[in-house]
Design a protein around this motif. Structure first.
Motif, short mmCIF file in Angstrom:
data_model
loop_
_atom_site.label_atom_id
_atom_site.label_comp_id
_atom_site.label_asym_id
_atom_site.label_seq_id
_atom_site.Cartn_x
_atom_site.Cartn_y
_atom_site.Cartn_z
N THR A 8 1.06 -1.14 0.08
CA THR A 8 0.05 0.06 0.01
C THR A 8 0.86 1.24 -0.03
O THR A 8 1.76 1.38 0.92
CB THR A 8 -0.97 0.12 1.17
OG1 THR A 8 -1.64 -1.18 1.33
CG2 THR A 8 -1.68 1.28 1.26
N GLU A 9 0.80 2.04 -0.92
CA GLU A 9 1.59 3.16 -1.25
C GLU A 9 1.50 4.13 0.12
O GLU A 9 0.44 4.17 0.58
CB GLU A 9 1.39 4.03 -2.45
CG GLU A 9 1.65 3.23 -3.67
CD GLU A 9 3.30 2.76 -3.67
OE1 GLU A 9 4.11 3.38 -3.26
OE2 GLU A 9 3.79 1.66 -4.40
N ALA A 10 2.58 4.83 0.23
CA ALA A 10 2.50 6.06 1.39
C ALA A 10 1.57 7.17 0.85
O ALA A 10 1.22 7.18 -0.34
CB ALA A 10 3.71 6.64 1.63
N TRP A 24 3.05 -3.03 3.91
CA TRP A 24 2.62 -4.31 3.26
C TRP A 24 1.59 -5.09 3.97
O TRP A 24 1.84 -5.30 5.09
CB TRP A 24 3.73 -5.13 2.91
CG TRP A 24 4.64 -4.43 1.86
CD1 TRP A 24 4.84 -5.05 0.65
CD2 TRP A 24 5.69 -3.50 2.18
NE1 TRP A 24 5.70 -4.15 -0.24
CE2 TRP A 24 6.34 -3.20 0.75
CE3 TRP A 24 6.08 -2.71 2.96
CZ2 TRP A 24 7.19 -2.23 0.53
CZ3 TRP A 24 7.04 -1.55 3.03
CH2 TRP A 24 7.47 -1.50 1.69
N THR A 25 0.60 -5.58 3.13
CA THR A 25 -0.28 -6.50 3.76
C THR A 25 0.04 -7.71 3.35
O THR A 25 -0.04 -8.17 2.07
CB THR A 25 -1.96 -6.04 3.60
OG1 THR A 25 -1.95 -4.71 3.85
CG2 THR A 25 -2.76 -6.84 4.17
N LEU A 32 -0.26 -6.91 9.06
CA LEU A 32 0.57 -5.61 8.20
C LEU A 32 2.02 -5.60 8.73
O LEU A 32 2.47 -6.04 9.69
CB LEU A 32 -0.28 -4.40 8.61
CG LEU A 32 -1.78 -4.22 8.64
CD1 LEU A 32 -2.22 -2.77 9.34
CD2 LEU A 32 -2.09 -4.39 7.10
N PHE A 33 2.54 -5.22 7.62
CA PHE A 33 4.24 -5.20 7.92
C PHE A 33 4.60 -3.73 7.47
O PHE A 33 4.43 -3.20 6.27
CB PHE A 33 4.97 -6.34 7.37
CG PHE A 33 4.41 -7.50 7.81
CD1 PHE A 33 5.05 -8.21 8.76
CD2 PHE A 33 3.41 -8.20 7.12
CE1 PHE A 33 4.77 -9.35 9.22
CE2 PHE A 33 3.00 -9.42 7.65
CZ PHE A 33 3.55 -9.97 8.72
N SER A 34 5.69 -3.36 8.20
CA SER A 34 6.56 -2.08 7.66
C SER A 34 7.45 -2.25 6.61
O SER A 34 8.24 -1.30 6.03
CB SER A 34 7.08 -1.44 8.69
OG SER A 34 8.14 -2.23 9.41
N ASP A 35 7.58 -3.59 6.00
CA ASP A 35 8.73 -3.96 5.32
C ASP A 35 8.39 -4.94 4.34
O ASP A 35 7.36 -5.84 4.65
CB ASP A 35 10.09 -4.39 5.95
CG ASP A 35 9.76 -5.64 6.73
OD1 ASP A 35 8.69 -5.49 7.38
OD2 ASP A 35 10.55 -6.25 6.47
N GLU A 36 8.68 -5.02 3.08
CA GLU A 36 8.27 -5.90 2.02
C GLU A 36 8.61 -7.36 2.41
O GLU A 36 8.01 -8.36 1.97
CB GLU A 36 9.16 -5.46 0.68
CG GLU A 36 8.49 -6.28 -0.64
CD GLU A 36 9.00 -5.81 -1.91
OE1 GLU A 36 8.35 -6.35 -2.95
OE2 GLU A 36 9.98 -5.20 -1.85
N PRO A 45 -0.94 1.31 10.17
CA PRO A 45 0.01 2.24 9.28
C PRO A 45 0.52 2.94 10.15
O PRO A 45 0.08 3.66 10.97
CB PRO A 45 -0.80 2.76 8.19
CG PRO A 45 -1.91 1.80 8.02
CD PRO A 45 -2.13 1.12 9.61
N VAL A 46 2.04 3.47 9.86
CA VAL A 46 2.66 4.36 10.74
C VAL A 46 2.04 5.85 10.12
O VAL A 46 2.18 6.11 9.08
CB VAL A 46 4.04 4.41 10.71
CG1 VAL A 46 5.03 5.46 11.20
CG2 VAL A 46 4.60 3.02 10.91
#
Length: 102
Positions: A8-10, A24-25, A32-36, A45-46
């Motif tokens: 998911t784009e910023a 990333w989901t 949910l993850f903050s990295d690929e 999301p942050v």
């Protein structure tokens, strides 16, 4: 099964709306993850805070002179000293009243 990340784009923050960093989901586990690589799980999301640094206490709109969105620009009753023309104002804070200047 391994992770199947979908990015998911910023979303950039604006004057009046918070944004969020890319994330990333996983299609397999829905986490949910903050990295690929799906190594840093996050709960949400942050968030990137709004860019407005000065809001009108009366109308809640941004007073930041650099801002181009939702700018109060001295047009609410709280900015009577700025010489704004309040005769056409239609939006007031909830429960607020308009008191014309004499």
């Amino acid at each position: 099964l391994g992770h199947a990340p979908v990015k998911t784009e910023a979303k950039a923050a604006t004057c009046s709306e918070a944004g969020y960093e890319a994330y990333w989901t996983c299609e397999n586990c829905n986490k949910l993850f903050s990295d690929e690589a799906c190594e840093s799980e996050i709960q949400a999301p942050v968030e990137i805070p709004v860019t407005c640094t000065s809001k009108c206490e009366i109308c809640g709109k941004c007073e930041d002179s650099e801002c181009t969105e939702s700018v109060c620009a001295g047009k609410c009753p709280g900015h009577a000293s700025s010489g704004g023309d309040f005769s056409t104002d239609t939006e007031y804070p909830e429960g607020g009243t308009f008191q014309p200047l004499n």
